[in-house]
Enzyme design. Structure first.
Site, PDB file in Angstrom:
ATOM      1  CE  LYS A  76       2.309   1.523  -2.490  1.00  0.00           C
ATOM      2  NZ  LYS A  76       2.479   2.929  -3.074  1.00  0.00           N
ATOM      3  CB  SER A 151      -0.712   2.073  -5.129  1.00  0.00           C
ATOM      4  OG  SER A 151       0.466   2.744  -5.032  1.00  0.00           O
ATOM      5  CB  SER A 175       0.448   5.925  -4.761  1.00  0.00           C
ATOM      6  OG  SER A 175       0.035   5.215  -5.922  1.00  0.00           O
TER       7      SER A 175
HETATM    8  N1  GLN Z   1      -2.945   6.262  -9.592  1.00  0.00           N
HETATM    9  C1  GLN Z   1      -1.596   6.226 -10.118  1.00  0.00           C
HETATM   10  C2  GLN Z   1      -1.563   4.998 -10.873  1.00  0.00           C
HETATM   11  O1  GLN Z   1      -2.189   4.107 -10.917  1.00  0.00           O
HETATM   12  C3  GLN Z   1      -0.603   6.572  -9.242  1.00  0.00           C
HETATM   13  C4  GLN Z   1       0.041   5.382  -8.465  1.00  0.00           C
HETATM   14  C5  GLN Z   1       1.286   5.556  -7.818  1.00  0.00           C
HETATM   15  O2  GLN Z   1       1.481   6.773  -7.571  1.00  0.00           O
HETATM   16  N2  GLN Z   1       2.080   4.752  -7.365  1.00  0.00           N
HETATM   17  O3  GLN Z   1      -0.317   5.013 -11.792  1.00  0.00           O
END
Ligand code: GLN
Length: 485
Positions: A76, A151, A175
């Site tokens: 990532k 993400s 994410s």
């Molecule tokens: N979807 C969650 C957010 O938007 C989790 C994001 C993440 O785990 N980085 O914050």
């Protein structure tokens, strides 16, 4: 050349016994990426020369480098890589080539992994779809008009589409697990403190953890055994909590008690997801586990608590990119290009929204009402799990309330995207390990994930149960059809 094995463990075996060279594996990987990534957009950056050099160096070794010898891996793009672009999906970091590696990167390379490139993610890991990536989203290989989740969506796509056998993501509120569920693969968020955050571009420091996306639970365990462990460079990384990948397989779950927080599942879950979840509980029962109804009374506040804590920490972490206050203007000669970008491109709308939310929650007049209150309820959420773990060994939940949604479905209504994190935010708020494993396909042929949450530091027990489930179902290793068309 026959098809290469698609799991990291099997691929490592054929490279280590010289059935195939690391260079050949790397070449085929790069060819597949070149053939498919135009449609998928899993990658922001592919470094073919560096990967091939590295693979050839591995082939020259007399003995295998380690447990990932010759295995290609994608990272990532919020994981810092020396001399390789690292943008966290943000225009702000466009052109940024760090001078050092994240600890996980050094550990992967020492174990013999070949880093092929960096994957698409929502800007600074804020989002659930990759639609907030400044360089465009990744597409779900099961249905190209759908999001892959986020993400860590690019990493999930790279694995699900068979571009690489394993990838790293980061999980703050889901994410890793949510894109794994949307793309039909395994995603593991480790216990907070298990994996070093040194060199992970911070979103919310008390929640962030790096973890693997993989085709099998065994591969996820293998990667965790490589990247986990104490790191003096991260003060929150724990000492004395060893994790061994070969922690003993089990093919039955006799004596394992699994808690289901039924009250949380009563509304807002799609029928296909409920059906797949119930079927998964049936499989776990067949394996010998006992299913117990439990109560996690404060988890219904988990989404607002998460979005207060995460945005507060994000507003503090991202202040360092404020060029006006932190002197980028003064250094404009050397950083001129970056400064121009800061002004012209800056943060995307979602990141700005979060910085404003977080700044508000931390402001003098509202700190007690919002941030302090959220921290108090966070403690109650964690205590509910402590209480539950007196009676059960694991907690089971769907990973997501729906299958992958279409592009644009939530873009006009950010809150509706936040609410969909309902099943993934509790585990990081409580610091607990959690895994998503494939649990079937919907009537529209879209993947569904089963989530298991374990006791702190009990990744071994968590992955044993997940592995037993995986081997009893036909879902593991299913590949999206769309790519063969
Ligand atoms: N979807 C969650 C957010 O938007 C989790 C994001 C993440 O785990 N980085 O914050």
């Amino acid at each position: 050349m026959p098809d290469l094995p698609h799991t990291a463990a099997a691929l490592r075996a054929v490279v280590a016994d010289r059935t195939v060279s690391a260079e050949e594996v790397c070449r085929q990987t790069l060819e597949r990426i070149a053939a498919l990534d135009g449609r998928l957009h899993a990658f922001l950056h592919v470094d073919a020369d560096r990967a091939l050099d590295r693979a050839r160096a591995l082939d020259r070794l007399k003995v295998p480098a380690g447990p990932l010898h010759g295995v290609p891996i994608a990272l990532k793009d919020n994981v810092i890589t020396r001399d390789m672009p690292t943008t966290a999906g943000s225009h702000l970091l466009d052109g940024h080539r760090p001078l050092y590696n994240a600890t996980v990167v050094d550990r992967l390379e020492r174990a013999g992994a070949v880093i092929v490139g960096k994957t698409v993610c929502d800007e600074f890991a804020m989002g659930s779809s990759t639609e907030h990536c400044a360089f465009g989203p990744a597409r779900n290989p099961w249905a190209l008009d759908r999001v892959p989740g986020g993400s860590s969506g690019g990493s999930a796509v790279a694995v699900a589409a068979g571009l690489v056998p394993i990838a790293l993501g980061s999980d703050t509120g889901g994410s890793i697990r949510q894109p794994a569920a949307f793309c039909g693969i395994v995603g593991l968020k480790p216990t907070y403190g298990r994996v070093s955050r040194y060199g992970l571009i911070a979103f919310a420091s008390s929640l962030d953890q790096i973890g693997p996306l993989a085709h099998s639970v065994d591969d996820a365990a293998l990667v965790l055994s490589v990247i986990g462990g104490h790191d003096p460079l991260d003060a929150t990384s724990a000492a004395g909590q060893p994790f061994e990948a070969a922690g003993g397989r089990r093919d039955d779950l006799r004596g394992v008690r699994i808690g289901v927080p039924r009250a949380l599942l009563e509304t807002g879950v799609a029928a296909d997801v409920t059906a797949a979840f119930d079927a998964a509980l049936g499989v776990l029962t067949d394996l010998g586990a006992t299913i117990v109804t439990i109560d996690l009374p404060h988890s219904r506040f988990a989404v607002p608590v998460y979005y207060l804590v995460a945005t507060a920490e994000a507003s503090s972490n991202l202040a360092r990119y404020d060029g006006v206050r932190y002197g980028v203007r003064a250094a404009a000669d050397s950083l001129g290009a970056m400064y121009d970008r800061t002004r012209s491109a800056g943060f995307g709308a979602e990141v700005k929204r979060r910085i404003m939310l977080g700044t508000y929650a931390l402001s003098a007049g509202y700190y007690d009402a919002y941030y302090r209150k959220a921290q108090q309820v966070r403690t109650l959420i964690a205590r509910d799990f402590d209480t539950a773990f007196d009676a059960v060994d694991l907690v089971a939940l769907p990973t997501t309330p729906t299958t992958a949604f279409r592009f644009g479905a939530h873009l006009d209504d950010p809150l509706s995207m936040y609410v969909a994190d309902v099943f993934t935010v509790s585990a990081p708020l409580a610091g607990l390990p959690a895994v998503s494993v494939p649990a079937g396909l919907s009537s529209e042929h879209l993947p569904i994930g089963l989530q298991l949450v374990g006791r702190a530091w009990d990744e071994a027990g968590l992955l044993r149960a997940a592995g037993a489930y995986e081997r009893r179902t036909p879902w593991a290793g299913r590949r999206p059809r769309v790519l063969d068309a």
